[in-house]
Write a protein that holds these residues in place. Structure first.
Motif, PDB file in Angstrom:
ATOM      1  N   TYR A  29      45.573  -2.602  24.331  1.00  0.00           N
ATOM      2  CA  TYR A  29      45.695  -1.698  25.470  1.00  0.00           C
ATOM      3  C   TYR A  29      44.414  -0.892  25.649  1.00  0.00           C
ATOM      4  N   THR A  30      44.487   0.437  25.701  1.00  0.00           N
ATOM      5  CA  THR A  30      43.301   1.245  26.006  1.00  0.00           C
ATOM      6  C   THR A  30      42.599   1.774  24.759  1.00  0.00           C
ATOM      7  N   GLN A  36      38.864   0.143  30.092  1.00  0.00           N
ATOM      8  CA  GLN A  36      39.248   1.529  29.827  1.00  0.00           C
ATOM      9  C   GLN A  36      39.078   1.861  28.354  1.00  0.00           C
ATOM     10  N   GLN A  53      48.417   5.620  30.265  1.00  0.00           N
ATOM     11  CA  GLN A  53      47.252   4.954  29.675  1.00  0.00           C
ATOM     12  C   GLN A  53      47.127   5.127  28.165  1.00  0.00           C
ATOM     13  N   THR A  76      50.136   5.595  35.609  1.00  0.00           N
ATOM     14  CA  THR A  76      49.923   4.205  36.017  1.00  0.00           C
ATOM     15  C   THR A  76      51.159   3.674  36.732  1.00  0.00           C
ATOM     16  N   PRO A  77      51.035   2.560  37.449  1.00  0.00           N
ATOM     17  CA  PRO A  77      52.202   1.971  38.129  1.00  0.00           C
ATOM     18  C   PRO A  77      53.279   1.480  37.173  1.00  0.00           C
ATOM     19  N   LYS A  83      41.073  -4.912  32.730  1.00  0.00           N
ATOM     20  CA  LYS A  83      41.070  -3.497  33.098  1.00  0.00           C
ATOM     21  C   LYS A  83      41.352  -2.620  31.884  1.00  0.00           C
ATOM     22  N   SER A  84      42.309  -3.013  31.038  1.00  0.00           N
ATOM     23  CA  SER A  84      42.630  -2.219  29.850  1.00  0.00           C
ATOM     24  C   SER A  84      41.470  -2.200  28.867  1.00  0.00           C
ATOM     25  N   HIS A  89      53.520   4.446  32.381  1.00  0.00           N
ATOM     26  CA  HIS A  89      52.766   4.996  31.256  1.00  0.00           C
ATOM     27  C   HIS A  89      51.639   5.892  31.760  1.00  0.00           C
ATOM     28  N   ARG A 127      46.225   9.130  32.633  1.00  0.00           N
ATOM     29  CA  ARG A 127      46.362   8.952  34.075  1.00  0.00           C
ATOM     30  C   ARG A 127      47.677   8.241  34.344  1.00  0.00           C
ATOM     31  N   SER A 132      44.224  -7.964  29.374  1.00  0.00           N
ATOM     32  CA  SER A 132      43.894  -7.241  30.597  1.00  0.00           C
ATOM     33  C   SER A 132      42.438  -6.786  30.580  1.00  0.00           C
TER      34      SER A 132
END
Length: 296
Positions: free
Chosen positions: A133-134, A159, A103, A97-98, A155-156, A101, A95, A153
């Motif tokens: 990261y993810t 995910q 993801q 990302t701002p 959020k990471s 990258h 996806r 993170s």
């Protein structure tokens, strides 16, 4: 005593079904992520593109700040919730990302292969993925035993857990931790824990879950020193990648040499690069690395 190889290496990502580098040049790169194609900034692509036109679904246009900022401009519809891609048995969501990258970092594919090769014959291994990261690297490592996945993170990490579920690996022995990587490693040293392998992919600048500040040049030496204390003569590897800094791979190789001097094995360093599609394909460097290996 670990020996430092002076000549640099190149670890090449040649692309696979889910990812291709179609072309690069003029400070940008043109990539295919499954059914969608994108243009992203790439300062190291200093040559000219080979294709006359890039027909992409979207492009990331950087802001004026060299350390970040920018926005995506889409010419065709791209699923807001992302789409599924795969690397070997690992499945994950891509996806935009701002942070430009999608993801995951496709150039890490040869690193995932290398780590698994280092763990061949050692089932039940204990490994750690700092700045995970993810989680694609953690999913790759989980084929050989328990993985401790650490990222600041929330959020990471969420995910990463979703990617594990998507891969049918929700039952794998992975500890998903939202934590400051450097502080966690220091606590592991005090606990006198050890690992068979460690991978770390630190950012140039970052903040921990409690607003801790991370600056690569200032904080990396202490983190590497702590990681070295979590390894012993039976451990297999440590892999360090560094992005977007004015630094030589020989410098981070020397850092590993200082920290791991009392262990057996070899320290190597060089570039990670992605190979373009087509004949006479060029190599686009994306990161520098240093790695310690002790196959046993």
């Amino acid at each position: 005593m670990a020996m430092l190889a002076r000549d640099p290496l190149v670890m090449q990502c040649k692309g696979w079904d889910a990812y291709r580098l179609l072309d690069s040049g003029a400070g940008r790169k043109f990539e295919q992520f499954g059914p969608h194609s994108f243009i992203r900034p790439e300062p190291q692509a200093m040559w000219q593109p080979r294709l006359s036109q890039w027909d992409a679904d979207g492009e990331f246009v950087p802001g004026s700040d060299e350390d970040g900022g920018g926005r995506w401009i889409f010419s065709r519809e791209v699923p807001e919730d992302g789409w599924e891609l795969a690397w070997n048995e690992a499945r994950f969501t891509a996806r935009p990302t701002p942070f430009r990258h999608l993801q995951f970092f496709p150039d890490m594919a040869p690193v995932w292969d290398w780590m698994r090769a280092m763990l061949q014959g050692r089932e039940g291994a204990e490994t750690m993925n700092l700045f995970g990261y993810t989680g694609v690297g953690s999913l790759a490592l989980s084929q050989h035993g328990r993985v401790t996945h650490v990222d600041a993170s929330k959020k990471s990490v969420a995910q990463a857990r979703e990617n594990a579920d998507l891969s049918g690996m929700e039952g794998k022995p992975i500890r998903w931790l939202v934590d400051d990587a450097a502080k966690f490693a220091a606590r592991e040293v005090r606990r006198e824990n050890r690992y068979d392998g460690i991978i770390l992919d630190p950012p140039k600048f970052g903040r921990g879950p409690k607003n801790e500040t991370w600056r690569l040049e200032e904080n990396l030496p202490e983190l590497i020193s702590d990681c070295a204390k979590l390894l012993d003569g039976d451990s297999r590897f440590l892999f360090l990648t560094v992005y977007a800094v004015r630094m030589s791979s020989l410098a981070i190789g020397g850092l590993l040499m200082e920290a791991l001097r009392d262990l057996p094995g070899t320290i190597e360093h060089g570039d990670i690069a992605v190979q373009e599609e087509g004949e006479n394909a060029r190599l686009l460097p994306t990161a520098i690395f240093a790695r310690w290996s002790n196959p046993g």
